[in-house]
Design a protein around this motif. Structure first.
Motif, PDB file in Angstrom:
ATOM      1  N   UNK A   1       0.835  -1.207   0.000  1.00 26.88           N
ATOM      2  CA  UNK A   1       0.000   0.000   0.000  1.00 26.88           C
ATOM      3  C   UNK A   1       0.869   1.256   0.000  1.00 26.88           C
ATOM      4  N   UNK A   2       1.908   1.255   0.814  1.00 26.45           N
ATOM      5  CA  UNK A   2       2.814   2.409   0.883  1.00 26.45           C
ATOM      6  C   UNK A   2       3.523   2.631  -0.454  1.00 26.45           C
ATOM      7  N   UNK A   3       3.958   1.561  -1.085  1.00 26.61           N
ATOM      8  CA  UNK A   3       4.624   1.675  -2.383  1.00 26.61           C
ATOM      9  C   UNK A   3       3.691   2.298  -3.421  1.00 26.61           C
ATOM     10  N   UNK A   4       2.437   1.898  -3.423  1.00 19.23           N
ATOM     11  CA  UNK A   4       1.494   2.438  -4.408  1.00 19.23           C
ATOM     12  C   UNK A   4       1.159   3.904  -4.170  1.00 19.23           C
ATOM     13  N   UNK A   5       1.350   4.405  -2.971  1.00 23.20           N
ATOM     14  CA  UNK A   5       1.124   5.831  -2.709  1.00 23.20           C
ATOM     15  C   UNK A   5       2.149   6.687  -3.451  1.00 23.20           C
ATOM     16  N   UNK A   6       3.299   6.087  -3.788  1.00 18.34           N
ATOM     17  CA  UNK A   6       4.349   6.806  -4.507  1.00 18.34           C
ATOM     18  C   UNK A   6       4.290   6.580  -6.020  1.00 18.34           C
ATOM     19  N   UNK A   7       3.335   5.790  -6.469  1.00 24.39           N
ATOM     20  CA  UNK A   7       3.192   5.469  -7.896  1.00 24.39           C
ATOM     21  C   UNK A   7       1.934   6.139  -8.425  1.00 24.39           C
ATOM     22  N   UNK A   8       2.056   6.727  -9.604  1.00 26.61           N
ATOM     23  CA  UNK A   8       0.884   7.372 -10.215  1.00 26.61           C
ATOM     24  C   UNK A   8       0.143   6.408 -11.117  1.00 26.61           C
TER      25      UNK A   8
END
Length: 148
Positions: free
Chosen positions: A141-148
């Motif tokens: 989830x944290x990784x996807x917060x940095x991905x557009x």
């Protein structure tokens, strides 16, 4: 996709087209405009099996990304598609989408080295990150917060 539409750094993810356990064709293009968490796993992999409950939870939540899993029948020690499907339908994981990559055709294109492996695909179809080993839900989830 053209480079004009790209928002993330990286290369385009392999544009797979695979069957799910019911025979329905699922393509990466079906998720156009959405982020995708793609996980390769195997039925014989103890680390993979230990993470299925968490993965099922993640797949059942609204996180702003799709959760898709892939197994590779008749490749790297996986059962046949028929045997895998029969085994998986007896498991209690009803939120998990499982696609069948016969003989690892797409696994080779993703550069799969071992199980489990995670692939993070942006809404623009760019493969932003790949990571071998187990990934915890909070890190995904944290990784996807940095991905557009």
């Amino acid at each position: 996709m053209t480079s004009v539409g790209m928002m993330n750094k990286g290369e385009a993810a392999p544009s797979f087209s695979l069957s799910d356990l019911n025979g329905k064709q699922i393509r990466l293009a079906d998720f156009k405009g959405k982020k995708v968490y793609l996980k390769y796993w195997a039925s014989w992999c103890s680390i993979c099996l230990a993470g299925l409950e968490d993965l099922n939870t993640l797949a059942g939540q609204e996180n702003g990304f799709q959760v898709v899993t892939i197994v590779t029948p008749k490749y790297k020690g996986e059962k046949s598609a028929k045997d895998f499907s029969e085994w998986f339908t007896k498991q209690p994981y009803h939120n998990i989408t499982v696609l069948l990559d016969e003989d690892g055709v797409w696994a080779k294109k993703f550069g799969l080295r071992g199980y489990p492996s995670s692939y993070y695909i942006g809404s623009d179809g760019i493969l932003v990150k790949s990571s071998p080993g187990h990934a915890f839900n909070d890190m995904i989830t944290k990784t996807f917060k940095e991905i557009r």
